[in-house]
Structures are given as C-alpha cells and as structure tokens.
Design a protein around this motif. Structure first.
Motif, PDB file in Angstrom:
ATOM      1  N   ASP A   1       0.810  -1.226   0.000  1.00 48.55           N
ATOM      2  CA  ASP A   1       0.000   0.000   0.000  1.00 48.55           C
ATOM      3  C   ASP A   1       0.841   1.273   0.000  1.00 48.55           C
ATOM      4  OD1 ASP A   1      -2.483  -1.214  -0.096  1.00 48.55           O
ATOM      5  OD2 ASP A   1      -2.664  -1.373   2.083  1.00 48.55           O
TER       6      ASP A   1
ATOM      7  N   TYR B   1       2.464  -3.766 -11.263  1.00 46.71           N
ATOM      8  CA  TYR B   1       1.115  -3.207 -11.293  1.00 46.71           C
ATOM      9  C   TYR B   1       1.201  -1.741 -10.896  1.00 46.71           C
ATOM     10  CZ  TYR B   1      -3.951  -2.954 -10.700  1.00 46.71           C
ATOM     11  OH  TYR B   1      -5.284  -2.640 -10.823  1.00 46.71           O
ATOM     12  N   SER B   2       0.669  -0.873 -11.753  1.00 44.92           N
ATOM     13  CA  SER B   2       0.760   0.563 -11.499  1.00 44.92           C
ATOM     14  C   SER B   2      -0.471   1.268 -12.034  1.00 44.92           C
ATOM     15  CB  SER B   2       2.021   1.133 -12.157  1.00 44.92           C
ATOM     16  OG  SER B   2       2.111   2.537 -11.960  1.00 44.92           O
ATOM     17  N   GLU B   3      -1.132   2.018 -11.166  1.00 46.71           N
ATOM     18  CA  GLU B   3      -2.275   2.851 -11.533  1.00 46.71           C
ATOM     19  C   GLU B   3      -3.307   2.070 -12.338  1.00 46.71           C
ATOM     20  OE1 GLU B   3      -0.887   6.365 -13.426  1.00 46.71           O
ATOM     21  OE2 GLU B   3       0.247   7.064 -11.684  1.00 46.71           O
ATOM     22  N   GLY B   4      -3.618   0.872 -11.861  1.00 43.81           N
ATOM     23  CA  GLY B   4      -4.675   0.079 -12.479  1.00 43.81           C
ATOM     24  C   GLY B   4      -4.271  -0.700 -13.703  1.00 43.81           C
ATOM     25  N   VAL B   5      -2.989  -0.714 -14.037  1.00 42.20           N
ATOM     26  CA  VAL B   5      -2.518  -1.403 -15.242  1.00 42.20           C
ATOM     27  C   VAL B   5      -1.424  -2.401 -14.860  1.00 42.20           C
ATOM     28  CG1 VAL B   5      -1.505  -1.175 -17.529  1.00 42.20           C
ATOM     29  CG2 VAL B   5      -3.045   0.599 -16.666  1.00 42.20           C
TER      30      VAL B   5
ATOM     31  N   GLU C   1      -3.519  -9.493  -9.328  1.00 39.39           N
ATOM     32  CA  GLU C   1      -3.100 -10.088 -10.597  1.00 39.39           C
ATOM     33  C   GLU C   1      -1.630 -10.492 -10.580  1.00 39.39           C
ATOM     34  OE1 GLU C   1      -4.388  -8.101 -14.234  1.00 39.39           O
ATOM     35  OE2 GLU C   1      -5.722  -6.843 -13.039  1.00 39.39           O
TER      36      GLU C   1
ATOM     37  N   ASP D   1      -7.920  -4.712  -5.339  1.00 41.10           N
ATOM     38  CA  ASP D   1      -7.915  -3.547  -6.240  1.00 41.10           C
ATOM     39  C   ASP D   1      -7.095  -3.786  -7.503  1.00 41.10           C
ATOM     40  OD1 ASP D   1      -9.526  -2.076  -4.522  1.00 41.10           O
ATOM     41  OD2 ASP D   1      -7.797  -1.289  -3.412  1.00 41.10           O
ATOM     42  N   GLY D   2      -7.004  -5.043  -7.925  1.00 38.88           N
ATOM     43  CA  GLY D   2      -6.282  -5.356  -9.146  1.00 38.88           C
ATOM     44  C   GLY D   2      -4.871  -5.839  -8.919  1.00 38.88           C
ATOM     45  N   VAL D   3      -4.267  -5.462  -7.788  1.00 33.08           N
ATOM     46  CA  VAL D   3      -2.890  -5.862  -7.526  1.00 33.08           C
ATOM     47  C   VAL D   3      -2.759  -7.363  -7.344  1.00 33.08           C
ATOM     48  CG1 VAL D   3      -2.909  -5.683  -5.006  1.00 33.08           C
ATOM     49  CG2 VAL D   3      -0.813  -5.149  -6.266  1.00 33.08           C
TER      50      VAL D   3
ATOM     51  N   ASN E   1       3.335   3.513  -5.238  1.00 28.26           N
ATOM     52  CA  ASN E   1       2.468   3.715  -6.402  1.00 28.26           C
ATOM     53  C   ASN E   1       2.540   2.536  -7.372  1.00 28.26           C
ATOM     54  OD1 ASN E   1       1.762   6.254  -5.456  1.00 28.26           O
ATOM     55  ND2 ASN E   1       3.411   7.280  -6.569  1.00 28.26           N
ATOM     56  N   SER E   2       3.710   1.893  -7.435  1.00 27.07           N
ATOM     57  CA  SER E   2       3.911   0.759  -8.334  1.00 27.07           C
ATOM     58  C   SER E   2       4.499  -0.398  -7.540  1.00 27.07           C
ATOM     59  CB  SER E   2       4.864   1.124  -9.483  1.00 27.07           C
ATOM     60  OG  SER E   2       4.379   2.226 -10.221  1.00 27.07           O
TER      61      SER E   2
END
Length: 349
Positions: free
Chosen positions: A26, A195-199, A78, A74-76, A29-30
């Motif tokens: 948390d 994983y960064s900013e939803g991507v 993945e 939250d996607g992380v 950012n990446s």
C-alpha cells in the motif's frame, strides 16, 4: 470479513508478516514481482542498497506474498500469477518504465554453472584463446567449438554456438567457459510483472527505446502542427504561425494589386525602383534619360545582406507568397532595395 477469515487460520507470526507485506504494497504507487534466483545473499543486499531511495525490495514466503496481494485487492492480486520460484516484492513511486530500466542497468555478467539453463545462445567467439597448446583444444572441440593449434596457441577459427537458448549446461561446457572467461548470463533482479495505476505491465511492454520513443513523439507533434497550419485551425501552438502566414499573404496581395497601404508603400517603391533601373539600363542613349538616371545600372542580384531585386526575382517572390512559411522578412528585404540613391529616391528626393 473475508480477509479476517483468512488471517484467523494462520499463526500469529504469519499474520504479522502478512500485515507488513500489505503495508509494504500500500505504500508504493507501483508494485511488482522480481525473480531473485541465483543471486547470492551478499549481492542481493548490494542491489537493495543500490536501489535505496528509488525502490525497495521485500523477500518473504511465496504463500504469504500471495495472501498479502489478495488481501490488498484492487487489481494488484493479478501479480499472484508471477509468484513462483524464488521471487520477491518490489515497490517504487517511480513509473514502471523507469523501474524496468533501472533494474536492467543494474544487472552484471556472471559465469553459468553446470545444470543451469542457458538464458540465451552461448557463443565462443573467433580468436586466440591465449591458451598454450594442450588438451584444452580437445575440450573445445568436444563442446562444439571450431578450434585448432596455430602459431603456438589454441585458436577458435570461427564464432561457434556451443549451446542454444533453453538448453542445459553440462560440466564440460561449464569448465570451458570458465577457462575462457566467458560469462553468458546476467545476474540481477528480473522483473516479472508490475502493477501501477490500475494497469499490469509485463517486461516486454516496458522494454522500450526511450530515444526512439521521444523521436516518435517529436515527429508526431511536428506533423500535428503542420496539419493545423495547413488546415488553418488555430491552436495555442500554431496561432502565431497562422498570423505570420496571413500577414505575409496579405502583403503579397497588396504588392500584386499595388495598393497604397502604409504597410506596403515602401515595398511598392522598391519594386518600382527596380523596374526603373532595369528600364534605364536598356537605353543606350544617356542623353535621352533624365540626369538622375544617367549611368544607372540595373539592380544587382540580391545578396544575403541586400534586398534589391529585378523584375524576374520580384515575380518569383510574388509566386512564393502562397507558401505557408511566408513571413515579414520578405518585406524587410524589399525595404532595403528601395533605399538606392540613384533611382526613385533621387528623382523624388
């Protein structure tokens, strides 16, 4: 609720470890997964010190790393697909492209051991090995190198691919490579995914040529600017050029139509002066000319510092006035041509 149920089933020290991993994830950012297989502990610590201030590495058990990624969500989560083998978490507030570039730059060559898989084709290059004649020439030939004794030394006569990517290194080849000082692999943190900013990014998406990318952007920006100017679509970046273009075109119209506007009168006088000079130069009988025009020569071809022009050059300037890059500089050049002391200026002065 689901996260609470997960942590209740594991020992206290594991819960604390997962909580620390969640906090680690948390705080950046990446967040990515890096492979640490084959990196000695001392070298890994040196890499962590080198990354200090730009990225942080956290090593833990794969099961606990997976649990922490799933709890953050939250996607992380993945990234759990890359938690396999000897891996670690890496976090940074830099963008993923900068992180990948930094990790690749920090890798160093290293020898490959027997039993390891070749990360790329292993090639023994052509040249003198520096080894005196002896059994080593046979060892080279055994592993597939084209070698022979020549001029008192063992030489490899051509580049020899002795192992292809994905094949396993055997003892013979490992010993030959050590003897030759060939280090076919790189040791460093191997980024598997970030994983960064939803991507979610993979290494092949991050391995870009920055210089080429910047050149593409500059080219696209230039093309967009030209399109805006040619389409006469004003923007903050092109309005100045559009106004300069319009000003040049308006002045060209004024010259062609001989409109006595204050902005073009000096150019009209310069144009008339050039025409008058050309006409006077064609008259052989000087007595037929007014005193002010006797001995006058046709205006010379304009030099970079002079703006005088004959009729043909003036016509070319008028034809070129439609060009998108026309500016007020043409008018300044014509002003210089109108300052001659023997033409209209002398007659009306």
């Amino acid at each position: 609720m689901s996260s609470a149920r997960k942590t209740e089933t594991i020992p206290q020290w594991k819960r604390e470890e997962v909580d620390e991993l969640v906090e680690f994830i948390d705080s950046f950012n990446s967040v990515g997964i890096v492979g640490v297989a084959g990196i000695p502990s001392r070298q890994l610590q040196a890499m962590r010190r080198e990354l200090h201030g730009s990225a942080d590495v956290r090593v833990s058990r794969n099961t606990l790393t997976t649990r922490a990624l799933e709890e953050v969500g939250d996607g992380v989560e993945e990234l759990t697909a890359y938690v396999s083998g000897q891996v670690a978490l890496i976090g940074t507030n830099d963008n993923p492209f900068g992180l990948f570039k930094q990790l690749e730059a920090s890798k160093t060559p290293a020898p490959i051991n027997a039993g390891e898989v070749a990360p790329n084709d292993v090639v023994i290059p052509e040249g003198d090995t520096g080894v005196d004649p002896g059994p080593f020439v046979g060892e080279l030939q055994t592993v597939g190198a084209a070698a022979r004794i020549q001029d008192g030394s063992i030489k490899v006569t051509e580049d020899s691919t002795v192992l292809e990517e994905g094949e396993v290194v055997d003892d013979d080849l490992a010993n030959v490579l050590v003897e030759l000082g060939i280090e076919p692999k790189e040791v460093g943190l191997d980024l598997k995914g970030v994983y960064s900013e939803g991507v979610l990014f993979e290494p092949d998406e991050l391995a870009i040529d920055v210089d080429e990318y910047e050149a593409d952007i500059r080219s696209a920006a230039a093309a967009a600017r030209n399109l805006s100017i040619n389409a006469e679509y004003p923007t903050a970046a092109t309005v100045g050029s559009l106004l300069a273009k319009a000003s040049g075109e308006a002045k060209s119209v004024g010259l062609f139509a001989e409109i006595e506007s204050p902005d073009v009168v000096p150019d009209l006088i310069g144009k008339a002066d050039a025409q008058l000079r050309a006409l006077a130069a064609q008259i052989d009988d000087e007595e037929a000319l007014p005193e002010e025009l006797q001995g006058v020569e046709a205006a010379p071809d304009p030099a970079p510092e002079a703006g005088d022009a004959d009729e043909e050059e003036q016509a070319e300037e008028e034809d070129d006035s439609d060009d998108a890059e026309a500016t007020d500089d043409d008018a300044d050049d014509d002003d210089d041509g109108g300052d001659g002391g023997d033409g209209l200026g002398a007659m009306f002065g």
